[in-house]
Design a protein around this motif. Structure first.
Motif: not given
Ligand SMILES: Cc1cc2nc3c(=O)[nH]c(=O)nc-3n(C[C@H](O)[C@H](O)[C@H](O)COP(=O)(O)OP(=O)(O)OC[C@H]3O[C@@H](n4cnc5c(N)ncnc54)[C@H](O)[C@@H]3O)c2cc1C
Length: 356
Positions: A54-58, A298-303, A349-351
């Motif tokens: 997965g993505l680097d952030i994941i 962007d396939r990145t969680p939203a927290i 990045a998650l915001s």
């Protein structure tokens, strides 16, 4: 009416893990629409922790979850084998081989791991030793138990049907009306719908269906120590599960939020792609199901906060189990106004503010 500091909407791993982390510090209520917690995506996953996928952030969130997953005693060795076909782009395969500990294998070495692989189906393989099975039920139940022990109120059959804000949030469900200072949107595939109910702009979270078939152990082999196996093109994967083999077409079909079911044709085509790699045909599907992997654009969680007293904990896509420890730590810190332990660049990045 029950009033809480924090009202979490959605009783999957996202809502359950956050309830466990925030309940010791704030009065907390967790509302789940279904009769049981974990009915949707959380109860339908492939149960894998793979920190090189997965993505680097994941990947970073997987690593940040590792210590807690070990402490909770829910990881066990599995490994993952990627099969590269001839005449296919090698970019993904090269990326896999860059992983620390990855082993580049020839066909015979891959067959030594999984004897049913066909020598004419692929030309090389990459083995990632780090991938682990997650005992999802044990992990999820431990979160719910901790939330209860810290005094959280856990309510099922409580589908949120209306949300309004007066002096505080007022939330209607068939199980009663609840009020709270802050609501947390952990509604998985329904997260955009819940935001809309609250008058908050949706983020464009799209549920993508993923299907699974459970088949008998091929050829009667003892498959318990086989690694998970994936085509490097990522158009099928197979994973041992309690003496059976799970086979997935790795489908990503956009669908509306729903109690998902597998499309017979999608499943059949995925099984055919798997069969092209193995010597044992699939003669019987014992069980099949589908679940939703829900992604922001962007396939990145939203927290994080997305409005006054409105907190997003959504968009975990195909990684919500393996990242649950880090994401719930982050959510609990932000809800308390504390500095998160994660790198500030990851927090940013998650915001959900990135969509503003
Ligand atoms: C086939 C498949 C394989 C996967 N494999 C992996 C894997 O190997 N590793 C991994 O880490 N992740 C994996 N995932 C992803 C993982 O399962 C999800 O990221 C995770 O379960 C999402 O958790 P959640 O709590 O956000 O969603 P859910 O578990 O769906 O929970 C959301 C809950 O909100 C409730 N809800 C919705 N609307 C309302 C409302 N109005 N009122 C009250 N409640 C409401 C729903 O009923 C639901 O129970 C996989 C997913 C699928 C489908």
């Amino acid at each position: 009416m029950t009033h809480s500091d924090i009202l979490i909407i959605g009783g999957g791993i996202a809502g359950g893990s956050l309830a466990a982390k925030i309940a010791p510090h704030r009065s907390t209520t967790l509302l789940e629409a279904e009769a049981n917690f974990g009915t949707h995506s959380t109860g339908r996953s492939a149960a894998l922790w793979e920190p090189f996928y997965g993505l680097d952030i994941i990947r970073k969130l997987c690593w940040a979850s590792e210590a807690e997953l070990i402490t909770r005693d829910v990881l066990s060795p599995r490994g993952i084998l990627y099969l590269q076909e001839a005449d296919r782009p090698r970019d993904t395969f090269e990326d896999i081989l860059k992983q620390p500990g990855a082993q580049h294998l020839d066909v015979a070495a891959a067959q030594a791991m999984i004897p049913i692989l066909r020598a004419d189906a692929f030309v090389e393989a990459a083995y990632g030793p780090k991938a682990q099975d997650i005992d999802v039920d044990k992990l999820f139940q431990s979160f719910l138990k901790e939330a209860r022990a810290a005094g959280a109120m856990l309510v099922t059959n409580a589908r949120v049907t209306a949300i309004r804000h007066e002096a505080h949030w007022i939330v209607d469900t068939p199980a009663g009306t609840f009020t709270a200072n802050t609501i947390v949107n952990a509604a998985g595939a329904w997260a955009d719908q819940v935001a809309t109910l609250a008058g908050i702009t949706p983020l464009g979270i799209q549920p993508l269906r993923r299907s699974m078939a459970r088949i008998p152990a091929p050829g009667g082999h003892d498959i318990s120590r086989w690694p998970m196996v994936v085509s490097a093109a990522e158009d099928w994967y197979a994973k041992p599960d309690a003496g059976k083999l799970l086979v997935s077409p790795a489908d990503e079909d956009p669908v509306a939020p729903m109690d998902a079911w597998p499309d017979d044709m999608v499943l059949a085509e995925g099984i055919a792609r798997y069969e092209a790699f193995v010597s044992e045909p699939v003669t019987r599907v014992e069980h099949s199901w589908a679940g939703l992997r829900s992604f922001p654009p962007d396939r990145t969680p939203a927290i994080g906060f997305g409005g006054e007293g409105f907190f997003w904990c959504a968009g975990q896509g195909g990684y919500g189990i393996e990242t649950s420890c880090a994401l719930s730590d982050l959510g609990a810190a932000l809800l308390q106004g504390e500095a998160p332990s994660l790198d500030p660049a990851i927090v940013a990045a998650l915001s959900p503010a990135r969509f503003a």
